[in-house]
Design a protein around this motif. Structure first.
Motif, PDB file in Angstrom:
ATOM      1  N   ASN A 367      31.068 -48.723 -37.007  1.00 49.90           N
ATOM      2  CA  ASN A 367      30.465 -48.555 -35.681  1.00 49.90           C
ATOM      3  C   ASN A 367      28.977 -48.860 -35.694  1.00 49.90           C
ATOM      4  OD1 ASN A 367      29.026 -46.489 -33.611  1.00 49.90           O
ATOM      5  ND2 ASN A 367      30.984 -47.199 -32.789  1.00 49.90           N
ATOM      6  N   ASN A 368      28.253 -48.354 -36.704  1.00 48.27           N
ATOM      7  CA  ASN A 368      26.804 -48.493 -36.716  1.00 48.27           C
ATOM      8  C   ASN A 368      26.304 -48.466 -38.155  1.00 48.27           C
ATOM      9  OD1 ASN A 368      24.094 -48.325 -35.208  1.00 48.27           O
ATOM     10  ND2 ASN A 368      23.960 -46.626 -36.645  1.00 48.27           N
ATOM     11  N   ILE A 369      25.241 -49.208 -38.427  1.00 47.40           N
ATOM     12  CA  ILE A 369      24.620 -49.224 -39.753  1.00 47.40           C
ATOM     13  C   ILE A 369      23.121 -49.028 -39.578  1.00 47.40           C
ATOM     14  CG2 ILE A 369      24.224 -50.529 -41.877  1.00 47.40           C
ATOM     15  CD1 ILE A 369      26.712 -52.162 -41.257  1.00 47.40           C
ATOM     16  N   THR A 370      22.552 -48.113 -40.361  1.00 47.81           N
ATOM     17  CA  THR A 370      21.119 -47.840 -40.310  1.00 47.81           C
ATOM     18  C   THR A 370      20.539 -47.867 -41.717  1.00 47.81           C
ATOM     19  OG1 THR A 370      21.382 -46.431 -38.354  1.00 47.81           O
ATOM     20  CG2 THR A 370      19.340 -46.206 -39.605  1.00 47.81           C
ATOM     21  N   ILE A 371      19.448 -48.600 -41.893  1.00 50.14           N
ATOM     22  CA  ILE A 371      18.712 -48.622 -43.157  1.00 50.14           C
ATOM     23  C   ILE A 371      17.364 -47.971 -42.911  1.00 50.14           C
ATOM     24  CG2 ILE A 371      17.901 -50.043 -45.070  1.00 50.14           C
ATOM     25  CD1 ILE A 371      19.697 -52.241 -44.181  1.00 50.14           C
ATOM     26  N   ASP A 372      17.053 -46.915 -43.645  1.00 44.85           N
ATOM     27  CA  ASP A 372      15.844 -46.132 -43.399  1.00 44.85           C
ATOM     28  C   ASP A 372      15.079 -45.926 -44.703  1.00 44.85           C
ATOM     29  OD1 ASP A 372      13.901 -44.528 -42.357  1.00 44.85           O
ATOM     30  OD2 ASP A 372      15.210 -42.831 -41.910  1.00 44.85           O
TER      31      ASP A 372
END
Length: 477
Positions: A367-372
């Motif tokens: 659904n969603n990918i986040t790189i932090d």
């Protein structure tokens, strides 16, 4: 009419005798003195599927070898291993036509020669990073495509052979694209090698599997039982005995077992001076400040030793896990090039935090990918339903192999984004970011990637009661 019929009968008899003498059709004629095993080997080697595989090796592998010979060094060495792996698989395909289908344990032993070759390629990517690391990693990861030969049915846990080859190449393409970008305007031999390696699998191996083994290898129900290849060594030599679990020294009783035990014995020895009686006195010339071989400069050997020590994150332990069945957490991974998330679905999200010098592959739609807060991080993903977000990062590389409606980059310095032909309509949003480059496929299927730099400076002009914003364009004199 009779003469014609007689000639046809004689020709049919001649063909039957020829098939019988070579073991074809399962007929054995020991009375003619023929070697059934040799005849079976010859029949399997002349099978159309084996001949087609030989053509694949001579053409596609040969092209990669030709390009590697112009480069030399580690690139040539790893390409030779690729050629060896394809040769080993050809031998296994010949044996499969003569062998009964084994169980899982027997299959592992049967495929051991191929696994040994792939491990040789993987070993070249370990240790100190080579200048040709991307070449080595692309070749090593590509060999996983040869595992299609282990497909035994829909319940074996593998993708279908054709899909397996395509998915395996997607893993290697991340590094192969790096070679193309790095040497695009520097050395045509490296570009030729990267293109040849891709064509070896797509369309080379994929089309071969599609034509001959779309449903997996076909074993011989009436053949001989499967067995692992014999170990190399002198004929008749016995197998070495297994190593003992415990050495003889560890099984001996301790020499101090008869001495006093417990803290009371320790204090008694300290008070008696027996512990320090054998110590030498430190003289002035033995002190560190007076030694000539000890200086404040750090040697190159010490620097290299410190650099090779494994790095650990100060923020917390490394983590790669599915939380509450909805969120994949990838945190504090340092120096990990083989992170993979394969069992995922469109209802799950992926959150990558605090990783450095690592590569993550997401095989499937999420659904969603986040790189932090990641540094020198590479992410390869297939499809995203909502958005791909990059926040507070430095020098990251992202490759989209499917589709992504939105990619947002916020407070990031250095971002290389690869889009395929299915994701060219992706909306890219940037804020407080710099050095953002987007790579898109060329006009032709075999063309080079085209790089586009996204603007990071803007002009704001007050016109007709409102501000109009346009990117800053620089032109040379």
């Amino acid at each position: 009419m009779e003469e014609s019929l007689i000639k046809r009968l004689e020709a049919a008899v001649t063909r039957l005798e020829g098939i019988s003498s070579t073991g074809g059709g399962g007929v054995t004629t020991l009375s003619r003195g023929g070697d059934f095993s040799a005849g079976t080997d010859a029949a399997a080697s002349s099978d159309p599927s084996i001949l087609a595989y030989e053509d694949l090796i001579s053409q596609c592998v040969g092209r990669a070898m030709s390009a590697a010979e112009k480069i030399g060094g580690p690139v040539l060495d790893v390409t030779k291993i690729v050629a060896e792996a394809f040769g080993t698989q050809k031998d296994l395909l010949v044996r499969i036509k003569q062998t009964q289908k084994p169980d899982m344990a027997g299959l592992a032993g049967f495929l051991k020669p191929l696994n040994d070759v792939t491990m040789k390629a993987d070993a070249m990517t370990q240790g100190r990073r080579s200048d040709f690391f991307n070449h080595l990693k692309a070749a090593s990861d590509s060999l996983s495509a040869l595992a299609w030969i282990a497909f035994t049915g829909k319940d074996c846990g593998m993708s279908m052979p054709i899909a397996h080859v395509e998915e395996s190449w997607q893993m290697a393409e991340f590094y192969n694209n790096k070679v193309l970008v790095e040497y695009r305007n520097k050395d045509a031999n490296h570009v030729e090698w990267a293109k040849a390696l891709k064509e070896l699998y797509l369309p080379g191996l994929r089309d071969y599997v599609k034509s001959h083994y779309a449903l997996g290898p076909v074993w011989n129900a009436s053949g001989k039982p499967a067995s692992a290849p014999p170990a190399k060594g002198p004929p008749g030599a016995p197998a070495p005995p297994p190593a003992p679990v415990f050495s003889s020294e560890s099984s001996k009783p301790s020499s101090s077992s008869n001495q006093k035990q417990g803290m009371s014995a320790v204090f008694q020895q300290l008070s008696s001076g027996a512990v320090t009686s054998g110590l030498r006195k430190v003289t002035d010339d033995m002190k560190t400040k007076n030694r000539a071989d000890r200086s404040g400069a750090v040697s190159s050997i010490e620097k290299e030793t410190r650099a090779t020590k494994p790095a650990f994150s100060k923020t917390g332990p490394p983590k790669l896990e599915l939380q509450m069945g909805r969120k994949w957490a990838v945190e504090n991974q340092i120096g990990k090039k083989d992170l993979v998330i394969s069992d995922c679905d469109a209802k799950q999200s992926v959150y990558v935090f605090g990783c450095k010098d690592s590569v993550l592959q997401i095989q499937g739609k999420v659904n969603n990918i986040t790189i932090d807060k990641c540094t020198k991080m590479g992410v390869v993903f297939t499809d995203v339903v909502a958005a791909f977000e990059i926040v507070n990062c430095t020098n990251v590389e992202v490759q989209c192999q499917g589709s992504a409606p939105t990619v947002s980059v916020d407070n990031t310095t250095g971002c290389q984004l690869y889009l395929n032909k299915d994701s060219l309509e992706t909306a890219i949003t940037t804020a407080k970011s710099s050095e953002i480059n987007v790579m898109v496929p060329g006009t032709y299927p075999d063309g080079d990637w085209v790089e586009h730099a996204l603007p990071q400076q803007y002009n704001h002009v007050f016109t007709e009661g409102k501000f109009e914003t346009t990117p800053v364009s620089h032109s040379g004199a």
